[in-house]
Design a protein around this motif. Structure first.
Motif, PDB file in Angstrom:
ATOM      1  N   ALA A   1      14.317  -3.137  -3.146  1.00  0.00           N
ATOM      2  CA  ALA A   1      13.558  -4.742  -3.496  1.00  0.00           C
ATOM      3  C   ALA A   1      14.688  -5.507  -4.465  1.00  0.00           C
ATOM      4  CB  ALA A   1      12.354  -4.631  -4.228  1.00  0.00           C
ATOM      5  N   PHE A   2      15.158  -4.861  -5.317  1.00  0.00           N
ATOM      6  CA  PHE A   2      16.001  -5.381  -6.316  1.00  0.00           C
ATOM      7  C   PHE A   2      17.377  -5.878  -5.649  1.00  0.00           C
ATOM      8  CE2 PHE A   2      19.921  -4.916  -9.244  1.00  0.00           C
ATOM      9  CZ  PHE A   2      19.830  -6.004  -9.782  1.00  0.00           C
ATOM     10  N   LEU A   3      17.858  -5.022  -4.743  1.00  0.00           N
ATOM     11  CA  LEU A   3      19.225  -5.306  -4.138  1.00  0.00           C
ATOM     12  C   LEU A   3      18.934  -6.084  -3.069  1.00  0.00           C
ATOM     13  CD1 LEU A   3      20.637  -1.696  -3.866  1.00  0.00           C
ATOM     14  CD2 LEU A   3      21.517  -3.581  -5.239  1.00  0.00           C
ATOM     15  N   SER A   4      17.771  -6.357  -2.376  1.00  0.00           N
ATOM     16  CA  SER A   4      17.390  -7.302  -1.519  1.00  0.00           C
ATOM     17  C   SER A   4      17.658  -8.590  -2.111  1.00  0.00           C
ATOM     18  CB  SER A   4      16.180  -7.025  -0.804  1.00  0.00           C
ATOM     19  OG  SER A   4      15.615  -8.209  -0.211  1.00  0.00           O
ATOM     20  N   ARG A   5      16.736  -8.740  -3.114  1.00  0.00           N
ATOM     21  CA  ARG A   5      16.948  -9.968  -3.982  1.00  0.00           C
ATOM     22  C   ARG A   5      18.431 -10.421  -4.296  1.00  0.00           C
ATOM     23  NH1 ARG A   5      12.256  -8.234  -4.118  1.00  0.00           N
ATOM     24  NH2 ARG A   5      10.265  -9.400  -4.640  1.00  0.00           N
ATOM     25  N   LEU A   6      19.121  -9.443  -4.986  1.00  0.00           N
ATOM     26  CA  LEU A   6      20.455  -9.580  -5.551  1.00  0.00           C
ATOM     27  C   LEU A   6      21.235  -9.887  -4.150  1.00  0.00           C
ATOM     28  CD1 LEU A   6      22.276  -9.622  -7.796  1.00  0.00           C
ATOM     29  CD2 LEU A   6      22.823  -7.172  -7.250  1.00  0.00           C
ATOM     30  N   THR A   7      21.534  -9.394  -3.114  1.00  0.00           N
ATOM     31  CA  THR A   7      22.580  -9.728  -1.949  1.00  0.00           C
ATOM     32  C   THR A   7      21.801 -10.478  -1.001  1.00  0.00           C
ATOM     33  OG1 THR A   7      21.906  -7.719  -0.621  1.00  0.00           O
ATOM     34  CG2 THR A   7      23.465  -7.313  -2.511  1.00  0.00           C
ATOM     35  N   GLY A   8      20.760 -10.604  -0.750  1.00  0.00           N
ATOM     36  CA  GLY A   8      20.060 -11.384   0.386  1.00  0.00           C
ATOM     37  C   GLY A   8      19.869 -10.465   1.470  1.00  0.00           C
ATOM     38  N   LYS A   9      20.262  -9.458   1.562  1.00  0.00           N
ATOM     39  CA  LYS A   9      20.384  -8.375   2.875  1.00  0.00           C
ATOM     40  C   LYS A   9      18.896  -7.478   2.512  1.00  0.00           C
ATOM     41  CE  LYS A   9      23.879  -6.205   3.840  1.00  0.00           C
ATOM     42  NZ  LYS A   9      25.148  -5.291   3.640  1.00  0.00           N
ATOM     43  N   GLN A  10      17.866  -8.264   3.264  1.00  0.00           N
ATOM     44  CA  GLN A  10      16.468  -7.367   3.251  1.00  0.00           C
ATOM     45  C   GLN A  10      16.532  -6.369   4.366  1.00  0.00           C
ATOM     46  OE1 GLN A  10      13.549  -7.510   5.046  1.00  0.00           O
ATOM     47  NE2 GLN A  10      12.512  -6.175   3.632  1.00  0.00           N
ATOM     48  N   GLY A  11      16.086  -5.002   3.989  1.00  0.00           N
ATOM     49  CA  GLY A  11      16.112  -4.047   5.096  1.00  0.00           C
ATOM     50  C   GLY A  11      17.436  -3.210   5.422  1.00  0.00           C
ATOM     51  N   TYR A  12      18.280  -3.315   4.264  1.00  0.00           N
ATOM     52  CA  TYR A  12      19.447  -2.523   4.488  1.00  0.00           C
ATOM     53  C   TYR A  12      19.703  -1.372   3.375  1.00  0.00           C
ATOM     54  CZ  TYR A  12      21.196  -6.173   7.760  1.00  0.00           C
ATOM     55  OH  TYR A  12      21.484  -6.859   8.783  1.00  0.00           O
ATOM     56  N   TYR A  13      18.497  -1.088   2.599  1.00  0.00           N
ATOM     57  CA  TYR A  13      18.784  -0.064   1.667  1.00  0.00           C
ATOM     58  C   TYR A  13      17.753   1.117   1.934  1.00  0.00           C
ATOM     59  CZ  TYR A  13      21.513  -4.034  -0.006  1.00  0.00           C
ATOM     60  OH  TYR A  13      22.390  -5.041  -0.250  1.00  0.00           O
ATOM     61  N   SER A  14      17.296   1.735   0.889  1.00  0.00           N
ATOM     62  CA  SER A  14      16.508   2.877   1.158  1.00  0.00           C
ATOM     63  C   SER A  14      17.061   3.881   2.018  1.00  0.00           C
ATOM     64  CB  SER A  14      15.205   2.389   1.769  1.00  0.00           C
ATOM     65  OG  SER A  14      14.396   1.414   0.719  1.00  0.00           O
ATOM     66  N   TYR A  15      18.355   4.346   1.659  1.00  0.00           N
ATOM     67  CA  TYR A  15      19.137   5.170   2.730  1.00  0.00           C
ATOM     68  C   TYR A  15      18.418   6.715   2.536  1.00  0.00           C
ATOM     69  CZ  TYR A  15      22.786   1.750   1.935  1.00  0.00           C
ATOM     70  OH  TYR A  15      23.607   0.550   1.726  1.00  0.00           O
ATOM     71  N   LEU A  16      18.218   7.218   1.359  1.00  0.00           N
ATOM     72  CA  LEU A  16      17.657   8.554   1.609  1.00  0.00           C
ATOM     73  C   LEU A  16      16.387   8.744   1.996  1.00  0.00           C
ATOM     74  CD1 LEU A  16      18.522   9.503  -2.198  1.00  0.00           C
ATOM     75  CD2 LEU A  16      19.827  10.210   0.000  1.00  0.00           C
ATOM     76  N   GLY A  17      15.587   7.497   1.798  1.00  0.00           N
ATOM     77  CA  GLY A  17      14.115   7.661   2.719  1.00  0.00           C
ATOM     78  C   GLY A  17      14.227   7.561   3.957  1.00  0.00           C
ATOM     79  N   THR A  18      15.237   6.707   4.539  1.00  0.00           N
ATOM     80  CA  THR A  18      15.395   6.331   5.985  1.00  0.00           C
ATOM     81  C   THR A  18      16.080   7.742   6.649  1.00  0.00           C
ATOM     82  OG1 THR A  18      15.616   4.108   5.593  1.00  0.00           O
ATOM     83  CG2 THR A  18      16.142   4.874   7.624  1.00  0.00           C
ATOM     84  N   LYS A  19      16.874   8.261   6.098  1.00  0.00           N
ATOM     85  CA  LYS A  19      17.471   9.708   6.571  1.00  0.00           C
ATOM     86  C   LYS A  19      16.281  10.635   6.834  1.00  0.00           C
ATOM     87  CE  LYS A  19      22.480   9.472   4.898  1.00  0.00           C
ATOM     88  NZ  LYS A  19      23.309  10.022   4.007  1.00  0.00           N
ATOM     89  N   ALA A  20      15.529  10.652   5.608  1.00  0.00           N
ATOM     90  CA  ALA A  20      14.373  11.828   5.803  1.00  0.00           C
ATOM     91  C   ALA A  20      13.392  11.381   6.913  1.00  0.00           C
ATOM     92  CB  ALA A  20      13.685  11.902   4.411  1.00  0.00           C
ATOM     93  N   LEU A  21      13.168  10.054   6.974  1.00  0.00           N
ATOM     94  CA  LEU A  21      12.312   9.590   8.086  1.00  0.00           C
ATOM     95  C   LEU A  21      12.951  10.069   9.519  1.00  0.00           C
ATOM     96  CD1 LEU A  21       9.796   7.882   9.103  1.00  0.00           C
ATOM     97  CD2 LEU A  21      11.479   5.962   8.977  1.00  0.00           C
ATOM     98  N   ILE A  22      14.246   9.562   9.621  1.00  0.00           N
ATOM     99  CA  ILE A  22      14.556  10.126  10.978  1.00  0.00           C
ATOM    100  C   ILE A  22      14.593  11.455  11.141  1.00  0.00           C
ATOM    101  CG2 ILE A  22      16.848  10.017  12.065  1.00  0.00           C
ATOM    102  CD1 ILE A  22      17.715   7.446  10.783  1.00  0.00           C
ATOM    103  N   ARG A  23      14.904  12.333  10.155  1.00  0.00           N
ATOM    104  CA  ARG A  23      14.917  13.761  10.431  1.00  0.00           C
ATOM    105  C   ARG A  23      13.215  13.983  10.949  1.00  0.00           C
ATOM    106  NH1 ARG A  23      17.968  14.347   5.537  1.00  0.00           N
ATOM    107  NH2 ARG A  23      15.899  14.801   4.231  1.00  0.00           N
ATOM    108  N   ASN A  24      12.429  13.537  10.295  1.00  0.00           N
ATOM    109  CA  ASN A  24      11.055  13.768  10.537  1.00  0.00           C
ATOM    110  C   ASN A  24      10.794  13.256  12.155  1.00  0.00           C
ATOM    111  OD1 ASN A  24      10.158  15.223   8.390  1.00  0.00           O
ATOM    112  ND2 ASN A  24      10.056  13.372   7.046  1.00  0.00           N
TER     113      ASN A  24
END
Length: 408
Positions: A64-87
């Motif tokens: 959420a912080f990086l989304s506000r800082l960079t304007g790129k909403q939906g481009y982070y949460s790398y670890l959570g997304t990797k785990a989601l893809i594995r599941n």
């Protein structure tokens, strides 16, 4: 058939959370296998066996912080997304059904790269406009049409995730178009209005888009649910104009409802169910009966059924679940001539008012109050049964899944 459903919430107190639970339960009852992945735990009273949490709260806060800082909403949460893809891989789904994913919990480039590579059938629900715009949920109030040719920069007042310095809207728009270059994909709008809008968009104009209305439980919301609402609140000698919202804000038509309250005759009581700012309640306590949110569905159904008119003055509705609930309860509705509102006013089921025209809203209220109440009750409930039946509409999703998994 194995179906995986992704949505940020699963709480029954949210509209998409309730819909997802009902889709899942229908699939299970019909012999299908389903797993729901969700990220937010707030408001969950019970977690069904088919639901699994994904993501990490702290990482999502960083997102959420990086989304506000960079304007790129939906481009982070790398670890959570990797785990989601594995599941998801472990589930080996035939279909992945995406709902609302704009809560800073998924890295979209990673997720869509995976979906393309695995050649999984993908269904995307348009509960709002976010999937086919650069970053906004709705654009009607600011009359923005950039989404038709490719978003560049959101105008002031546009409803979107906030950013501090850089909008990145142009990049987000182009990236989303590339995300959806999946072979087996179907887009589902929750109304004919949003289906029509999405077909005009830069991002989704080449995709197959259909509409399936959201639904309600017609065993709960029924004209037969009239209760003791009038007597309990001393309104036996009043005509009741009702509004229902989880939290009343300007975007939900609050300002217009406050203005409306000043023009209603003494024999008409405006009742607003939902959270409202304390200062507003104090200022309008002589004009409006404010009630807290009603979470008991049967009590809510009785409240709808006891009202004479239901009014929804939001100008940005992708569907309008409360409209459907009111109609199923036999109560006519008044909406603005904007977004999906008018298509939910069936023949003899309400009135479509001109936008921002309180005099026209008053005219509609008076016309509906003068009309034959029993005829209105029958017309409204029949229209709801024809269009918002839970089993009939969820079955359309099952048929869509099967067709997509078989390559149709």
């Amino acid at each position: 058939m194995k179906v995986v459903i992704l949505n940020s919430v699963i709480s029954e107190s949210t509209s998409t959370g309730r819909l997802i639970r009902e889709i899942s339960e229908y699939l299970i009852e019909n012999g299908e296998d389903v797993t729901v992945f969700y990220s937010q735990t707030k408001g969950i009273n019970n977690i069904p066996a088919y639901a699994k949490k994904f993501g990490h709260g702290f990482e999502n806060k960083i997102h959420a912080f990086l989304s506000r800082l960079t304007g790129k909403q939906g481009y982070y949460s790398y670890l959570g997304t990797k785990a989601l893809i594995r599941n998801i891989k472990k589930e080996k789904p035939d279909i992945v059904h995406l709902h609302n994913l704009h809560s800073n919990d998924v890295c979209l480039p990673m997720l869509f790269k995976f979906l393309k590579k695995e050649d999984i059938g993908v269904v995307i629900n348009l509960h709002d406009c976010w999937y086919y715009t650069g970053r906004c949920y709705h654009y009607k109030n600011v009359n923005c049409e950039q989404w038709k040719t490719g978003c560049s920069r959101c105008p002031p007042g546009c409803r979107s995730n906030p950013y501090w310095f850089f909008s990145q809207t142009k990049k987000l728009s182009k990236d989303k178009r590339s995300f959806f270059s999946i072979k087996k994909i179907r887009i589902v709008g929750v109304s004919k209005w949003i289906e029509s809008e999405a077909k005009k968009s830069f991002i989704l104009q080449t995709k197959e888009i259909v509409s399936i209305y959201n639904w309600i439980d017609l065993n709960v919301f029924s004209p037969n649910k009239k209760g003791e609402f009038r007597e309990k609140h001393g309104l036996n000698d009043k005509r009741i104009v009702l509004g229902v919202c989880s939290k009343w804000v300007k975007d939900k038509g609050l300002d217009d409802l406050l203005l409306l309250s000043k023009h209603l005759s003494d024999d008409i009581q405006l009742v607003l169910v939902g959270s409202v700012d304390d200062k507003i309640q104090e200022e309008y306590k002589d004009k409006i009966l404010f009630l807290p949110p009603i979470y008991d569905k049967n009590l809510l159904a009785q409240t709808y059924a006891d009202a004479d008119v239901y009014v929804n003055l939001s100008k940005e509705e992708s569907f309008g679940l409360t409209n459907a609930e009111a109609l199923a309860s036999g109560t006519p509705i008044i909406v603005y001539n904007s977004t999906a509102g008018p298509e939910l006013v069936g023949d003899g089921c309400g009135y479509v008012a001109r936008i921002d025209d309180i005099d026209d809203v008053l005219f509609g209220i008076n016309e509906l109050i003068k009309a034959n109440r029993e005829l209105l009750r029958v017309s409204c409930s029949n229209f709801a049964r024809e269009n918002f039946d839970k089993n009939k509409n969820i079955k359309k999703y099952l048929e869509l899944y099967k067709g997509l998994s078989q390559g149709d």
